[in-house]
Design a protein around this motif. Structure first.
Motif, mmCIF file in Angstrom:
data_model
loop_
_atom_site.group_PDB
_atom_site.id
_atom_site.type_symbol
_atom_site.label_atom_id
_atom_site.label_comp_id
_atom_site.label_asym_id
_atom_site.label_seq_id
_atom_site.Cartn_x
_atom_site.Cartn_y
_atom_site.Cartn_z
ATOM 1 N N PRO A 13 2.595 -6.283 -5.017
ATOM 2 C CA PRO A 13 1.512 -5.293 -5.066
ATOM 3 C C PRO A 13 1.459 -4.505 -3.772
ATOM 4 O O PRO A 13 1.939 -4.954 -2.739
ATOM 5 C CB PRO A 13 0.254 -6.158 -5.254
ATOM 6 N N ASN A 14 0.899 -3.310 -3.858
ATOM 7 C CA ASN A 14 0.804 -2.480 -2.658
ATOM 8 C C ASN A 14 -0.381 -2.908 -1.795
ATOM 9 O O ASN A 14 -1.388 -3.409 -2.279
ATOM 10 C CB ASN A 14 0.652 -1.012 -3.023
ATOM 11 N N LEU A 15 -0.215 -2.702 -0.500
ATOM 12 C CA LEU A 15 -1.317 -2.931 0.427
ATOM 13 C C LEU A 15 -2.352 -1.841 0.232
ATOM 14 O O LEU A 15 -2.017 -0.687 -0.011
ATOM 15 C CB LEU A 15 -0.802 -2.901 1.868
ATOM 16 N N GLN A 16 -3.623 -2.193 0.342
ATOM 17 C CA GLN A 16 -4.684 -1.193 0.293
ATOM 18 C C GLN A 16 -4.818 -0.558 1.674
ATOM 19 O O GLN A 16 -5.104 -1.235 2.654
ATOM 20 C CB GLN A 16 -6.010 -1.855 -0.109
ATOM 21 N N GLY A 17 -4.562 0.735 1.758
ATOM 22 C CA GLY A 17 -4.649 1.405 3.041
ATOM 23 C C GLY A 17 -3.891 2.716 3.029
ATOM 24 O O GLY A 17 -3.482 3.206 1.974
ATOM 25 N N ILE A 18 -3.681 3.299 4.201
ATOM 26 C CA ILE A 18 -2.946 4.541 4.318
ATOM 27 C C ILE A 18 -1.941 4.439 5.459
ATOM 28 O O ILE A 18 -2.065 3.594 6.339
ATOM 29 C CB ILE A 18 -3.874 5.758 4.558
ATOM 30 N N ILE A 19 -0.938 5.294 5.411
ATOM 31 C CA ILE A 19 0.025 5.414 6.486
ATOM 32 C C ILE A 19 -0.029 6.849 7.005
ATOM 33 O O ILE A 19 -0.167 7.789 6.241
ATOM 34 C CB ILE A 19 1.453 5.047 6.047
ATOM 35 N N GLN A 20 0.073 6.988 8.321
ATOM 36 C CA GLN A 20 -0.042 8.297 8.958
ATOM 37 C C GLN A 20 1.100 8.509 9.947
ATOM 38 O O GLN A 20 1.754 7.572 10.376
ATOM 39 C CB GLN A 20 -1.373 8.412 9.722
ATOM 40 N N ASN A 21 1.330 9.793 10.271
ATOM 41 C CA ASN A 21 2.322 10.154 11.296
ATOM 42 C C ASN A 21 3.661 9.493 11.042
ATOM 43 O O ASN A 21 4.260 8.886 11.924
ATOM 44 C CB ASN A 21 1.790 9.779 12.688
ATOM 45 N N ILE A 22 4.128 9.619 9.808
ATOM 46 C CA ILE A 22 5.415 9.021 9.429
ATOM 47 C C ILE A 22 6.535 9.892 9.987
ATOM 48 O O ILE A 22 6.600 11.096 9.719
ATOM 49 C CB ILE A 22 5.535 8.902 7.904
#
Length: 208
Positions: free
Chosen positions: A195-204
């Motif tokens: 399952p995916n983690l609940q959250g966001i990723i930034q500045n990739i």
């Protein structure tokens, strides 16, 4: 016609909008100041089956970095996928996790190196567990492979501190590498292996 509770209706709209946000390929910037010489994505939500982009290749030398903002209170137990670069399925041929990042439980990061396929292992025996401080809400992750003294060195850094380094004696270039948040469809499960983690990723940032 029955009256609809306004708060419930608004809540449904928010859920619908959130479920669509982040799906599909995300706009990419070239040579952003935060990612000089590379490809940059400002932000995306973490969803299973959320393909962000397809890279022409991932070279023998590269750097993948991003800021992770997990919902600490929704992390739960077991493995959760964050981001994955792959030439195909989610696992386990050489290049199908190049690299991949997971969390484990509610207390640890697990960084899988099945990434640039380290030393012939497509599933990555090389990883680092990093205990999460419940007071910290943001983490900077960097996975890189560099050439030094005619050897390729695979490195993991968390919050700008190197936590793992190993020589990669079988460094390879991979073509048509897909970038997913959190993971691609699995040959074993339509929604991915984990399952995916609940959250966001930034500045990739991807430099290769």
């Amino acid at each position: 016609m029955k009256a609809v509770n306004l708060s419930v209706f608004i809540g449904m709209l928010v859920i619908l909008a959130y479920s669509k946000k982040g799906r599909g390929e995300v706009p990419m910037e070239q040579n952003n100041p935060l990612c000089p010489g590379g490809k940059y994505w400002a932000e995306d939500d973490i969803y299973s089956n959320n393909k962000m982009a397809t890279l022409p290749y991932m070279g023998k030398t590269y750097k993948v970095s991003f800021d992770l903002l997990p919902n600490i209170h929704l992390m739960g137990g077991g493995y959760h996928s964050v981001i994955q670069f792959t030439t195909g399925h989610d696992c386990c041929a050489y290049g199908q996790r190049a690299p991949a990042v997971f969390t484990y439980g509610s207390d640890y990061f697990v960084i899988a190196s099945a990434a640039s396929a380290v030393n012939g292992n497509g599933n990555g025996n090389y990883y680092h567990s990093f205990q999460i401080d419940q007071q910290v809400q943001e983490f900077h992750i960097e996975i890189s492979q560099s050439l030094y003294a005619n050897k390729y060195w695979y490195n993991i850094a968390i919050n700008y501190v190197s936590v793992f380094t190993v020589e990669n004696t079988n460094a390879q270039k991979f073509d048509n590498v897909e970038m997913w948040a959190a993971s691609p469809p699995s040959q074993y499960a339509a929604e991915g292996r984990w399952p995916n983690l609940q959250g966001i990723i930034q500045n990739i940032c991807v430099i290769t």
